[in-house]
Scaffold this motif. Structure first.
Motif, mmCIF file in Angstrom:
data_model
loop_
_atom_site.group_PDB
_atom_site.id
_atom_site.type_symbol
_atom_site.label_atom_id
_atom_site.label_comp_id
_atom_site.label_asym_id
_atom_site.label_seq_id
_atom_site.Cartn_x
_atom_site.Cartn_y
_atom_site.Cartn_z
ATOM 1 N N LEU A 9 48.936 18.863 13.531
ATOM 2 C CA LEU A 9 48.944 17.891 14.623
ATOM 3 C C LEU A 9 49.090 16.469 14.079
ATOM 4 O O LEU A 9 49.879 15.672 14.602
ATOM 5 N N MET A 10 48.377 16.161 13.024
ATOM 6 C CA MET A 10 48.463 14.823 12.437
ATOM 7 C C MET A 10 49.859 14.557 11.855
ATOM 8 O O MET A 10 50.386 13.449 11.983
ATOM 9 N N ARG A 11 50.473 15.575 11.232
ATOM 10 C CA ARG A 11 51.847 15.417 10.739
ATOM 11 C C ARG A 11 52.791 15.106 11.902
ATOM 12 O O ARG A 11 53.666 14.246 11.782
ATOM 13 N N SER A 12 52.603 15.783 13.010
ATOM 14 C CA SER A 12 53.441 15.556 14.189
ATOM 15 C C SER A 12 53.275 14.134 14.720
ATOM 16 O O SER A 12 54.249 13.485 15.100
ATOM 17 N N VAL A 13 52.051 13.651 14.743
ATOM 18 C CA VAL A 13 51.792 12.291 15.224
ATOM 19 C C VAL A 13 52.460 11.274 14.300
ATOM 20 O O VAL A 13 53.098 10.320 14.766
ATOM 21 N N ARG A 14 52.346 11.473 12.990
ATOM 22 C CA ARG A 14 52.991 10.552 12.037
ATOM 23 C C ARG A 14 54.506 10.572 12.211
ATOM 24 O O ARG A 14 55.162 9.525 12.200
ATOM 25 N N GLU A 15 55.061 11.770 12.387
ATOM 26 C CA GLU A 15 56.502 11.905 12.593
ATOM 27 C C GLU A 15 56.927 11.189 13.875
ATOM 28 O O GLU A 15 57.946 10.495 13.913
ATOM 29 N N MET A 16 56.148 11.335 14.941
ATOM 30 C CA MET A 16 56.456 10.675 16.202
ATOM 31 C C MET A 16 56.507 9.160 16.008
ATOM 32 O O MET A 16 57.412 8.483 16.485
ATOM 33 N N LYS A 17 55.549 8.625 15.278
ATOM 34 C CA LYS A 17 55.505 7.175 15.031
ATOM 35 C C LYS A 17 56.724 6.726 14.217
ATOM 36 O O LYS A 17 57.277 5.658 14.463
ATOM 37 N N VAL A 19 59.703 8.174 14.236
ATOM 38 C CA VAL A 19 60.854 8.238 15.141
ATOM 39 C C VAL A 19 60.853 7.032 16.071
ATOM 40 O O VAL A 19 61.881 6.371 16.268
ATOM 41 N N GLU A 20 59.686 6.716 16.639
ATOM 42 C CA GLU A 20 59.582 5.568 17.545
ATOM 43 C C GLU A 20 59.927 4.260 16.839
ATOM 44 O O GLU A 20 60.519 3.373 17.433
ATOM 45 N N ALA A 21 59.579 4.146 15.572
ATOM 46 C CA ALA A 21 59.856 2.926 14.809
ATOM 47 C C ALA A 21 61.312 2.872 14.340
ATOM 48 O O ALA A 21 61.755 1.848 13.829
ATOM 49 N N GLY A 22 62.052 3.960 14.502
ATOM 50 C CA GLY A 22 63.450 3.988 14.104
ATOM 51 C C GLY A 22 63.668 4.297 12.640
ATOM 52 O O GLY A 22 64.776 4.194 12.136
ATOM 53 N N ARG A 23 62.628 4.693 11.942
ATOM 54 C CA ARG A 23 62.744 5.016 10.523
ATOM 55 C C ARG A 23 63.117 6.480 10.281
ATOM 56 O O ARG A 23 63.370 6.875 9.152
ATOM 57 N N MET A 24 63.142 7.248 11.352
ATOM 58 C CA MET A 24 63.425 8.681 11.228
ATOM 59 C C MET A 24 64.153 9.133 12.494
ATOM 60 O O MET A 24 63.897 8.627 13.591
ATOM 61 N N LYS A 25 65.069 10.076 12.327
ATOM 62 C CA LYS A 25 65.764 10.635 13.489
ATOM 63 C C LYS A 25 64.946 11.800 14.036
ATOM 64 O O LYS A 25 64.328 12.540 13.276
ATOM 65 N N PRO A 26 64.937 11.973 15.360
ATOM 66 C CA PRO A 26 64.203 13.112 15.932
ATOM 67 C C PRO A 26 64.833 14.437 15.504
ATOM 68 O O PRO A 26 66.031 14.511 15.258
ATOM 69 N N ALA A 27 64.013 15.456 15.438
ATOM 70 C CA ALA A 27 64.499 16.774 15.034
ATOM 71 C C ALA A 27 65.493 17.331 16.052
ATOM 72 O O ALA A 27 66.461 17.987 15.704
ATOM 73 N N ARG A 28 65.255 17.041 17.311
ATOM 74 C CA ARG A 28 66.188 17.473 18.361
ATOM 75 C C ARG A 28 66.072 16.507 19.527
ATOM 76 O O ARG A 28 65.049 15.872 19.737
ATOM 77 N N VAL A 29 67.148 16.433 20.282
ATOM 78 C CA VAL A 29 67.183 15.594 21.472
ATOM 79 C C VAL A 29 67.638 16.478 22.609
ATOM 80 O O VAL A 29 68.617 17.214 22.480
ATOM 81 N N THR A 30 66.937 16.430 23.707
ATOM 82 C CA THR A 30 67.281 17.237 24.864
ATOM 83 C C THR A 30 67.671 16.322 26.010
ATOM 84 O O THR A 30 66.945 15.391 26.336
ATOM 85 N N TYR A 31 68.827 16.585 26.588
ATOM 86 C CA TYR A 31 69.284 15.831 27.744
ATOM 87 C C TYR A 31 69.256 16.750 28.948
ATOM 88 O O TYR A 31 69.783 17.852 28.912
ATOM 89 N N VAL A 32 68.638 16.297 30.008
ATOM 90 C CA VAL A 32 68.554 17.085 31.227
ATOM 91 C C VAL A 32 69.189 16.272 32.339
ATOM 92 O O VAL A 32 68.781 15.144 32.597
ATOM 93 N N GLU A 33 70.203 16.845 32.959
ATOM 94 C CA GLU A 33 70.827 16.162 34.078
ATOM 95 C C GLU A 33 69.790 16.058 35.195
ATOM 96 O O GLU A 33 69.114 17.034 35.514
#
Length: 113
Positions: A9-17, A19-33
């Motif tokens: 869980l802590m790794r996920s939170v760090r990864e989220m931060k 991605v939000e800061a723009g230092r990392m690309k998200p693992a996947r992006v989902t687009y929903v019409e």
């Protein structure tokens, strides 16, 4: 909480931060019409007039016309109801029929006598 789960869980939170800061690309992006962007198309899929569709979802005809003509945008509970209508029309029709006192079989559910 188990330590391994907490660490994950802590790794996920760090990864989220990151991605939000723009230092990392998200693992996947989902687009929903957004299924409710085209209210006239949704209404047409039911084969109903404005008056009947408005009655089905419990709104005024004027509100529906405002949505269809782009003067207003559905929000809150109306948006949720339109999403239900778009993704599970049978559920909306079944609830509407129940409210009118008619029995409509819904797949996977037993009807009470």
């Amino acid at each position: 909480m188990r330590k391994d789960m907490f660490d994950e869980l802590m790794r996920s939170v760090r990864e989220m931060k990151e991605v939000e800061a723009g230092r990392m690309k998200p693992a996947r992006v989902t687009y929903v019409e957004d299924l409710i962007d085209d209210v006239p198309r949704l209404r047409a899929s039911f084969g109903l007039s404005q008056r009947k569709f408005a009655a089905l979802i419990g709104i005024s005809v004027a509100t529906l016309q405002n949505w269809e003509q782009g003067r207003r945008v559905p929000d809150g509970p109306a948006k949720v109801l339109l999403r239900v209508a778009a993704t599970h029309p049978e559920a909306l029709l079944a609830v509407s029929a129940q409210a009118a006192g008619r029995r409509v079989p819904v797949r996977g559910r037993k009807t009470r006598v």
